[in-house]
Design a protein around this motif. Structure first.
Motif, PDB file in Angstrom:
ATOM      1  N   MET A 247       0.828  -1.207   0.000  1.00  0.00           N
ATOM      2  CA  MET A 247       0.000   0.000   0.000  1.00  0.00           C
ATOM      3  C   MET A 247       0.862   1.256   0.000  1.00  0.00           C
ATOM      4  N   ALA A 248       1.928   1.252   0.804  1.00  0.00           N
ATOM      5  CA  ALA A 248       2.802   2.428   0.867  1.00  0.00           C
ATOM      6  C   ALA A 248       3.498   2.671  -0.470  1.00  0.00           C
ATOM      7  N   THR A 249       4.011   1.612  -1.081  1.00  0.00           N
ATOM      8  CA  THR A 249       4.677   1.788  -2.378  1.00  0.00           C
ATOM      9  C   THR A 249       3.677   2.228  -3.439  1.00  0.00           C
ATOM     10  N   GLY A 250       2.453   1.743  -3.342  1.00  0.00           N
ATOM     11  CA  GLY A 250       1.437   2.186  -4.288  1.00  0.00           C
ATOM     12  C   GLY A 250       1.089   3.652  -4.117  1.00  0.00           C
ATOM     13  N   MET A 251       1.087   4.127  -2.887  1.00  0.00           N
ATOM     14  CA  MET A 251       0.746   5.532  -2.628  1.00  0.00           C
ATOM     15  C   MET A 251       1.786   6.480  -3.205  1.00  0.00           C
ATOM     16  N   VAL A 252       3.062   6.107  -3.157  1.00  0.00           N
ATOM     17  CA  VAL A 252       4.097   7.000  -3.694  1.00  0.00           C
ATOM     18  C   VAL A 252       4.332   6.773  -5.185  1.00  0.00           C
ATOM     19  N   GLY A 253       3.890   5.606  -5.684  1.00  0.00           N
ATOM     20  CA  GLY A 253       4.028   5.338  -7.104  1.00  0.00           C
ATOM     21  C   GLY A 253       5.375   4.817  -7.538  1.00  0.00           C
ATOM     22  N   ASP A 254       6.381   4.917  -6.678  1.00  0.00           N
ATOM     23  CA  ASP A 254       7.737   4.474  -7.002  1.00  0.00           C
ATOM     24  C   ASP A 254       8.434   4.148  -5.690  1.00  0.00           C
ATOM     25  N   ALA A 255       8.846   2.896  -5.532  1.00  0.00           N
ATOM     26  CA  ALA A 255       9.489   2.484  -4.282  1.00  0.00           C
ATOM     27  C   ALA A 255      10.735   3.303  -3.973  1.00  0.00           C
ATOM     28  N   GLN A 256      11.360   3.892  -4.985  1.00  0.00           N
ATOM     29  CA  GLN A 256      12.554   4.694  -4.753  1.00  0.00           C
ATOM     30  C   GLN A 256      12.242   5.983  -3.999  1.00  0.00           C
ATOM     31  N   ARG A 257      10.971   6.346  -3.930  1.00  0.00           N
ATOM     32  CA  ARG A 257      10.592   7.558  -3.191  1.00  0.00           C
ATOM     33  C   ARG A 257      10.332   7.274  -1.713  1.00  0.00           C
ATOM     34  N   LEU A 258      10.376   6.019  -1.334  1.00  0.00           N
ATOM     35  CA  LEU A 258      10.183   5.674   0.067  1.00  0.00           C
ATOM     36  C   LEU A 258      11.524   5.581   0.785  1.00  0.00           C
TER      37      LEU A 258
ATOM     38  N   ALA B 147       6.135  14.470  -5.923  1.00  0.00           N
ATOM     39  CA  ALA B 147       7.134  13.637  -6.600  1.00  0.00           C
ATOM     40  C   ALA B 147       8.560  14.012  -6.247  1.00  0.00           C
ATOM     41  N   GLU B 148       8.774  15.236  -5.766  1.00  0.00           N
ATOM     42  CA  GLU B 148      10.145  15.700  -5.531  1.00  0.00           C
ATOM     43  C   GLU B 148      10.695  15.340  -4.153  1.00  0.00           C
ATOM     44  N   VAL B 149       9.923  14.660  -3.314  1.00  0.00           N
ATOM     45  CA  VAL B 149      10.397  14.362  -1.959  1.00  0.00           C
ATOM     46  C   VAL B 149      10.488  12.858  -1.733  1.00  0.00           C
ATOM     47  N   GLN B 150      11.334  12.481  -0.758  1.00  0.00           N
ATOM     48  CA  GLN B 150      11.386  11.118  -0.253  1.00  0.00           C
ATOM     49  C   GLN B 150      10.558  11.070   1.036  1.00  0.00           C
ATOM     50  N   CYS B 151       9.662  10.106   1.129  1.00  0.00           N
ATOM     51  CA  CYS B 151       8.774   9.985   2.283  1.00  0.00           C
ATOM     52  C   CYS B 151       9.358   8.997   3.286  1.00  0.00           C
ATOM     53  N   SER B 152       9.244   9.328   4.571  1.00  0.00           N
ATOM     54  CA  SER B 152       9.868   8.468   5.585  1.00  0.00           C
ATOM     55  C   SER B 152       8.908   8.068   6.704  1.00  0.00           C
ATOM     56  N   PRO B 153       7.773   7.433   6.360  1.00  0.00           N
ATOM     57  CA  PRO B 153       6.922   6.889   7.428  1.00  0.00           C
ATOM     58  C   PRO B 153       7.586   5.670   8.056  1.00  0.00           C
ATOM     59  N   GLY B 154       7.168   5.320   9.257  1.00  0.00           N
ATOM     60  CA  GLY B 154       7.717   4.139   9.918  1.00  0.00           C
ATOM     61  C   GLY B 154       6.632   3.205  10.417  1.00  0.00           C
ATOM     62  N   THR B 155       5.653   3.758  11.128  1.00  0.00           N
ATOM     63  CA  THR B 155       4.635   2.948  11.787  1.00  0.00           C
ATOM     64  C   THR B 155       3.750   2.203  10.793  1.00  0.00           C
ATOM     65  N   PHE B 156       3.650   2.705   9.571  1.00  0.00           N
ATOM     66  CA  PHE B 156       2.745   2.117   8.583  1.00  0.00           C
ATOM     67  C   PHE B 156       2.916   0.606   8.447  1.00  0.00           C
TER      68      PHE B 156
ATOM     69  N   SER C  31      19.699  26.152  -4.439  1.00  0.00           N
ATOM     70  CA  SER C  31      19.874  25.861  -5.862  1.00  0.00           C
ATOM     71  C   SER C  31      20.330  27.111  -6.607  1.00  0.00           C
ATOM     72  N   GLY C  32      19.813  28.258  -6.182  1.00  0.00           N
ATOM     73  CA  GLY C  32      20.203  29.518  -6.812  1.00  0.00           C
ATOM     74  C   GLY C  32      21.660  29.876  -6.599  1.00  0.00           C
ATOM     75  N   GLN C  33      22.270  29.300  -5.565  1.00  0.00           N
ATOM     76  CA  GLN C  33      23.695  29.539  -5.312  1.00  0.00           C
ATOM     77  C   GLN C  33      24.584  28.570  -6.087  1.00  0.00           C
ATOM     78  N   GLY C  34      23.980  27.695  -6.871  1.00  0.00           N
ATOM     79  CA  GLY C  34      24.764  26.782  -7.679  1.00  0.00           C
ATOM     80  C   GLY C  34      24.950  25.405  -7.080  1.00  0.00           C
ATOM     81  N   PHE C  35      24.363  25.134  -5.910  1.00  0.00           N
ATOM     82  CA  PHE C  35      24.455  23.794  -5.331  1.00  0.00           C
ATOM     83  C   PHE C  35      23.572  22.833  -6.124  1.00  0.00           C
ATOM     84  N   PRO C  36      23.977  21.565  -6.194  1.00  0.00           N
ATOM     85  CA  PRO C  36      23.052  20.576  -6.757  1.00  0.00           C
ATOM     86  C   PRO C  36      21.741  20.630  -5.969  1.00  0.00           C
ATOM     87  N   ARG C  37      20.630  20.417  -6.668  1.00  0.00           N
ATOM     88  CA  ARG C  37      19.335  20.530  -5.995  1.00  0.00           C
ATOM     89  C   ARG C  37      19.282  19.551  -4.819  1.00  0.00           C
ATOM     90  N   PRO C  38      19.079  20.047  -3.596  1.00  0.00           N
ATOM     91  CA  PRO C  38      19.118  19.175  -2.416  1.00  0.00           C
ATOM     92  C   PRO C  38      18.004  18.128  -2.442  1.00  0.00           C
TER      93      PRO C  38
END
Length: 382
Positions: free
Chosen positions: A40-51, A241-250, A217-224
């Motif tokens: 269910m969690a992987t389905g909610m984010v659409g991509d396991a790499q975002r978890l 889509a741009e964030v990594q989600c970090s739930p635990g209790t799920f 990013s405006g200072q030239g750093f790679p996008r955090p």
């Protein structure tokens, strides 16, 4: 015990047929439900790499391997014992989301060397912490990815967002042995059951973080990279889509979140197994579920919810005993088994050496909770 029998809608899924073979108290786990929650969690984010799930809830190699098999490669932990467990499992990416101070700095770097197949990263929220980690990394000819820990309202760890946070990120980038990889934020204070109000709170919390990303990013750093959220706010951040989600209790769920997050459809996957050991009065019973068997940081009425006896009320608790008020004529007898879902599963898991694994309605195996012990520095850093 007919008067207080279960009122659950999905039957007695939790009951085990070989109850008389199981000592109590015990912690039961249901693998099919664990897998359901992961899917269910992987389905909610659409991509396991975002978890980036936090392993503090389950603390076990067995459940970590379930998550790895589902395609999850990024993880978060609080203790070095949890980090070591993830290393043993071959987790590719491990964030230790807890301040590294004292002997933890050298032990963290030792773990990085011990498990070269895992990328270990750390959080920093103070210049002195970054400086110490940099010096230690340089002395070992190592390089460490660090995430700036931001306080977005929890008031626990993390640097407030603003000019000071921006300056610390720039400082980390300048230090030898460190690479500023991104931003980490935990919003454990968000417990809003109404989805629209939850969205509003998360938007308010995220707005200054997004502005910080743009300034860096405006200072030239790679996008955090952005690592954010816990289980209550997970539905909101799962859509970004741009964030990594970090739930635990799920992964195991508990009664506290079932009440606080009614719109989330995760299933309880861990249940407390306890027995009636005494009948001190006609309307009181005593079970073997003391402070040492269930997380006891909440008020007495918010420690355990009994699935097959929801009418019981907790009166008092000690190390090995929990005294409960039962209705008149309750019919509960000595040796009867009660099944309960803890209000807070994370500290409850930490009280047990192993899960009793329920398959086909029987306890058929056990899984060691191998990351519950504190890290043994002398043994692992020699």
């Amino acid at each position: 015990m007919d008067i207080v029998k279960s009122t659950t809608t999905d039957g007695s899924w939790y009951e085990v047929g070989n109850a008389q073979e199981i000592d109590s108290p015990a912690l039961l786990v249901y693998p099919d439900r664990v897998k359901h929650n992961i899917d269910m969690a992987t389905g909610m984010v659409g991509d396991a790499q975002r978890l980036r799930p936090h392993v503090k809830t389950h603390k076990s190699s067995a459940i970590t391997r379930f998550q790895l098999a589902s395609g999850i490669t990024r993880y978060k932990c609080a203790t070095l014992a949890e980090a070591a467990m993830l290393g043993r499992c071959g987790a590719p990416d491990v964030l230790v989301a807890y301040p590294l101070l004292g002997p933890r700095v050298d032990a963290f770097l030792q773990l990085s060397a011990q498990f070269p197949g895992s990328r270990f990263s750390a959080i920093v929220d103070h210049r002195s912490v970054a400086d110490r980690l940099s010096a230690a990394a340089v002395s070992r000819h190592a390089s460490v990815d660090v995430y700036l820990d931001l306080d977005i309202g929890m008031g626990r760890t993390g640097i407030p967002m603003g000019a000071e946070a921006e300056a610390l990120y720039v400082h980390c980038h300048s230090l030898a042995g460190l690479r500023a990889a991104g931003l980490h934020a935990y919003d454990g204070q968000v417990r809003e059951p109404d989805p629209e109000r939850l969205r509003q709170q998360c938007e308010t919390n995220f707005r200054p973080l997004a502005a910080l990303v743009e300034r860096l990013s405006g200072q030239g750093f790679p996008r955090p990279e952005i690592i954010i959220g816990g289980s209550p706010s997970f539905p909101y951040y799962a859509e970004m889509a741009e964030v990594q989600c970090s739930p635990g209790t799920f992964v195991l769920w508990d009664h506290g979140y079932a009440v606080d997050c009614p719109d989330q459809a995760f299933l309880p996957a861990a249940v407390l197994f306890t027995r009636v050991i005494s009948l001190p009065g006609p309307e009181t019973i005593c079970v073997d579920l003391g402070h040492k068997a269930v997380g006891a940081e909440n008020a007495i009425e918010r420690r355990v919810h009994f699935l097959n006896a929801p009418g019981l009320l907790a009166l008092r608790q000690s190390e090995e005993h929990l005294v409960l008020q039962a209705p008149a004529g309750h019919g509960i007898g000595l040796g009867d088994v009660l099944y309960g879902i803890p209000y807070h599963i994370c500290p409850t898991v930490n009280l047990y050496d192993a899960f009793n694994v329920v398959q086909g309605g029987m306890v058929a195996d056990s899984w060691e909770i191998d990351a519950r012990q504190r890290f043994r520095y002398a043994a692992d850093t020699d």
